[in-house]
Design an enzyme around this catalytic site. Structure first.
Site, PDB file in Angstrom:
ATOM      1  CG  ASP A 175      -1.809   1.228   1.277  1.00 59.36           C
ATOM      2  OD1 ASP A 175      -2.952   1.127   0.805  1.00 59.36           O
ATOM      3  OD2 ASP A 175      -1.371   2.287   1.782  1.00 59.36           O
ATOM      4  CE1 TYR A 203       0.866   7.858   2.418  1.00 59.11           C
ATOM      5  CE2 TYR A 203       1.255   5.583   1.787  1.00 59.11           C
ATOM      6  CZ  TYR A 203       0.488   6.526   2.432  1.00 59.11           C
ATOM      7  OH  TYR A 203      -0.643   6.128   3.099  1.00 59.11           O
ATOM      8  CE  LYS A 245      -3.695   4.752   0.812  1.00 63.08           C
ATOM      9  NZ  LYS A 245      -2.241   4.461   0.781  1.00 63.08           N
ATOM     10  CG  HIS A 300      -4.629   9.693   0.519  1.00 64.65           C
ATOM     11  ND1 HIS A 300      -3.282   9.682   0.239  1.00 64.65           N
ATOM     12  CD2 HIS A 300      -4.727   9.192   1.781  1.00 64.65           C
ATOM     13  CE1 HIS A 300      -2.604   9.201   1.268  1.00 64.65           C
ATOM     14  NE2 HIS A 300      -3.463   8.908   2.225  1.00 64.65           N
TER      15      HIS A 300
END
Length: 276
Positions: free
Chosen positions: A47, A52, A77, A110
């Site tokens: 994930d 990120y 996401k 998200h």
């Protein structure tokens, strides 16, 4: 031998591993090694997210893993700033490029960002990605029951997953009930409460009784409740520990004791009604 992780069936008929590796706050440079170690240990779900900053590292790990692509379940996401018709498509294309993949197994919005008023328009674009075959399944993250109801009412398409903050001290019963009504799988981010669950005396006592760690007990609680859990760790020993969940069972009494830990004020992340 790698651990074999059970799957849950999503409402579109596709299987999803019940335990995966979250890579939030994992530095790009370390991502290929950590994800590679997790795959070697038996993890099949990874994930990540655009925000990120490590999608490229995840993609490199997948290419170097030496197992068929179809054996892996990759989630990423859409970040808040990219919601809306054009932004969503640009962001999705960029995520696929960074991952080096022609499709993802699961693509999520998200956060709902309700004040922006774009999440329904954004969801319609995710539906198109699914129709194009570039997102095998589509879902959301951090949506409340009201957000979910609006998506479903206005598009007729139910998310397969809602990924939410969920741990023994913040159990989100009302939201889980909404998921059950709609056939949405509950996926837990911060399933260990950002490490705070590890010091809980109830979990520690149950762990001693089983010869396990508090983290394993907390994650086993997620599994037995029928959730998907995605603990994040960059420590090789904990990668192995977190996946060693499928050879013991918590008793009904132990599950009931963990249920008493729920606190309405134990949220660690942002409020979905105001964030973004």
């Amino acid at each position: 031998m790698p651990v074999r992780i059970p799957t849950l069936t999503l409402n579109d008929g596709r299987p999803m591993p019940q335990l995966g590796l979250g890579v939030y706050q994992l530095e790009e440079a370390r991502t290929p090694d950590i994800v590679g170690r997790a795959i070697a240990a038996g993890y099949r779900a990874i994930d990540t997210a655009a925000i990120y900053g490590n999608e490229a590292g995840v993609g490199r790990a997948i290419r170097e893993a030496g197992i068929p692509r179809d054996d892996l379940f990759v989630t990423t996401k859409l970040w808040n700033d990219d919601q809306g018709l054009d932004g969503t498509r640009r962001a999705f294309d960029a995520s696929l490029t960074r991952l080096g993949l022609d499709r993802v197994d699961l693509y999520l919005i998200h956060w709902p960002c309700p004040d922006r008023g774009l999440f329904v328009e954004t969801w319609k674009e995710l539906i198109r990605f699914r129709e194009e075959g570039r997102a095998s399944s589509i879902g959301v993250s951090n949506f409340t029951p009201a957000h979910l109801q609006r998506l479903i009412s206005e598009t007729g398409v139910v998310p397969v997953v809602n990924q939410i903050e969920l741990h023994p001290h913040f159990q989100q019963a009302a939201l889980r009930d909404a998921h059950a009504r709609h056939g949405i799988v509950t996926e837990s981010w911060s399933p260990l409460g950002q490490g705070r669950e590890l010091a809980d005396p109830v979990l520690a006592g149950i762990a001693r009784a089983h010869g396990r760690s508090p983290a394993q007990v907390a994650l086993r609680w997620h599994v037995q409740n029928g959730f998907v859990a995605i603990p994040k760790t960059a420590t090789p020993a904990r990668i192995a520990e977190n996946v060693a969940l499928f050879d013991f069972t918590l008793s009904p009494d132990e599950m009931a004791r963990i249920a008493t830990l729920d606190r309405p004020d134990a949220r660690l992340g942002p409020d979905p009604d105001s964030f973004g």
